[in-house]
Design a protein around this motif. Sequence first.
Motif, short mmCIF file in Angstrom:
data_model
loop_
_atom_site.label_atom_id
_atom_site.label_comp_id
_atom_site.label_asym_id
_atom_site.label_seq_id
_atom_site.Cartn_x
_atom_site.Cartn_y
_atom_site.Cartn_z
N LEU A 133 53.34 105.75 71.27
CA LEU A 133 52.53 106.57 70.36
C LEU A 133 51.08 106.12 70.28
CD1 LEU A 133 55.20 106.99 67.56
CD2 LEU A 133 54.48 108.70 69.25
N ALA A 134 50.68 105.19 71.13
CA ALA A 134 49.30 104.69 71.11
C ALA A 134 48.26 105.80 71.26
CB ALA A 134 49.11 103.60 72.17
N PRO A 135 48.45 106.80 72.14
CA PRO A 135 47.44 107.86 72.22
C PRO A 135 47.29 108.64 70.91
CG PRO A 135 48.81 107.88 74.18
CD PRO A 135 49.46 106.92 73.21
N VAL A 136 48.39 108.80 70.17
CA VAL A 136 48.33 109.50 68.89
C VAL A 136 47.59 108.64 67.87
CG1 VAL A 136 49.66 110.55 67.02
CG2 VAL A 136 50.46 110.74 69.39
N SER A 137 47.96 107.36 67.78
CA SER A 137 47.28 106.49 66.82
C SER A 137 45.80 106.36 67.15
CB SER A 137 47.95 105.12 66.74
OG SER A 137 47.86 104.42 67.94
N GLN A 138 45.46 106.27 68.42
CA GLN A 138 44.05 106.19 68.82
C GLN A 138 43.31 107.47 68.47
OE1 GLN A 138 42.10 103.80 69.62
NE2 GLN A 138 40.35 105.14 69.93
N THR A 139 43.95 108.61 68.68
CA THR A 139 43.33 109.90 68.32
C THR A 139 43.02 109.93 66.83
OG1 THR A 139 44.43 111.08 70.11
CG2 THR A 139 43.69 112.40 68.23
N LEU A 140 43.98 109.54 66.01
CA LEU A 140 43.76 109.57 64.57
C LEU A 140 42.66 108.59 64.14
CD1 LEU A 140 47.48 109.87 63.43
CD2 LEU A 140 45.75 111.68 63.52
N GLN A 141 42.65 107.42 64.73
CA GLN A 141 41.59 106.45 64.41
C GLN A 141 40.23 106.93 64.90
OE1 GLN A 141 42.96 102.17 64.79
NE2 GLN A 141 44.73 103.27 65.62
N PHE A 142 40.18 107.53 66.08
CA PHE A 142 38.92 108.05 66.61
C PHE A 142 38.38 109.16 65.71
CE2 PHE A 142 36.40 110.73 69.51
CZ PHE A 142 35.52 109.77 70.01
N CYS A 143 39.30 109.90 65.09
CA CYS A 143 38.91 110.96 64.16
C CYS A 143 38.60 110.42 62.76
CB CYS A 143 39.99 112.03 64.10
SG CYS A 143 40.15 112.97 65.62
N GLN A 144 38.53 109.11 62.64
CA GLN A 144 38.12 108.40 61.43
C GLN A 144 39.14 108.45 60.29
OE1 GLN A 144 34.09 109.61 60.45
NE2 GLN A 144 33.38 109.22 62.53
N PHE A 145 40.40 108.75 60.63
CA PHE A 145 41.47 108.59 59.66
C PHE A 145 41.70 107.10 59.43
CE2 PHE A 145 43.07 112.86 60.96
CZ PHE A 145 43.38 113.39 59.72
N ASP A 146 42.20 106.77 58.27
CA ASP A 146 42.70 105.43 57.99
C ASP A 146 44.17 105.45 58.41
OD1 ASP A 146 43.33 102.93 57.02
OD2 ASP A 146 43.22 103.53 54.91
N TYR A 147 44.41 105.11 59.67
CA TYR A 147 45.76 105.22 60.25
C TYR A 147 46.64 104.09 59.75
CZ TYR A 147 49.53 105.28 63.64
OH TYR A 147 50.76 105.30 64.22
N GLN A 148 47.84 104.46 59.26
CA GLN A 148 48.73 103.50 58.62
C GLN A 148 50.01 103.20 59.37
OE1 GLN A 148 47.91 101.77 55.77
NE2 GLN A 148 45.93 102.68 56.20
N GLY A 149 50.21 103.80 60.54
CA GLY A 149 51.38 103.44 61.34
C GLY A 149 52.46 104.50 61.36
N VAL A 150 53.67 104.02 61.70
CA VAL A 150 54.81 104.90 61.97
C VAL A 150 55.96 104.60 61.01
CG1 VAL A 150 56.47 105.65 63.73
CG2 VAL A 150 54.19 104.89 64.42
N HIS A 151 56.58 105.65 60.51
CA HIS A 151 57.85 105.53 59.79
C HIS A 151 58.89 106.21 60.67
CE1 HIS A 151 60.74 105.16 56.58
NE2 HIS A 151 61.03 106.43 56.74
N PRO A 152 59.59 105.44 61.50
CA PRO A 152 60.54 106.03 62.45
C PRO A 152 61.96 106.12 61.90
CG PRO A 152 60.24 103.73 62.97
CD PRO A 152 59.38 104.01 61.76
N VAL A 153 62.72 107.02 62.48
CA VAL A 153 64.16 107.03 62.32
C VAL A 153 64.72 107.14 63.73
CG1 VAL A 153 64.30 109.54 61.87
CG2 VAL A 153 66.16 108.04 61.14
N TYR A 154 65.64 106.23 64.06
CA TYR A 154 66.16 106.11 65.43
C TYR A 154 67.60 106.61 65.54
CZ TYR A 154 62.28 102.84 66.22
OH TYR A 154 61.04 102.26 66.34
N GLY A 155 68.02 106.85 66.78
CA GLY A 155 69.42 107.11 67.08
C GLY A 155 69.90 108.51 66.81
#
Length: 184
Positions: A133-155
């Motif tokens: 998900l690095a391209p998504v997090s980088q996009t959000l940070q580049f757009c000046q969001f305060d990016y806080q990470g991922v809340h995943p659910v697996y399986g």
Amino acid sequence: MATHRTLVVVAHPNLGSSRANASRLAEIEGVGNVTVHDLYQVYPDFRIDVEREQQLLRDHDTVILQFPLYWYNVTPLLKAWFDAVLTYGFAFTFDGSPSALRGKTAWLAVSAGSTLDTYSAEGLARRALEEYLAPVSQTLQFCQFDYQGVHPVYGMMFDPTDEDLVLDAQEFSKLVAGSAVPVA
């Protein structure tokens, strides 16, 4: 004092058949100051109303992107949404001036078919979910969001129990209701 508003941008092409995403949304139904915006319901033809989407982003303080992982990436409509909505001058600049999104909080609510063990150096995916998900997090940070990470659910491909889905949905609801920061 202004009320904190949260926008949940849902980008699931088969939401009706998604147990995890549907339970997350059901759990936040009725939470105050939360707008749920289902991209596949609003734009089944992928014809995105850019002005409407940009206004939604302006009107909210926190943006949560909720989607299932598709081949280690976002869903097709969410990618189209990024391309159409996150434009120069609105979402990002090159001269250091603030974008319309500066200071807004963003995080990801991701459902993955495989298990947590799959997303490790030793697992089948060979790296952590956050690396995909690095391209998504980088996009959000580049757009000046305060990016806080991922809340995943697996399986999700392995038929999780209803109890597991309820616990995940309750955790998700706490994060949304409290505008809290997810801990991956």
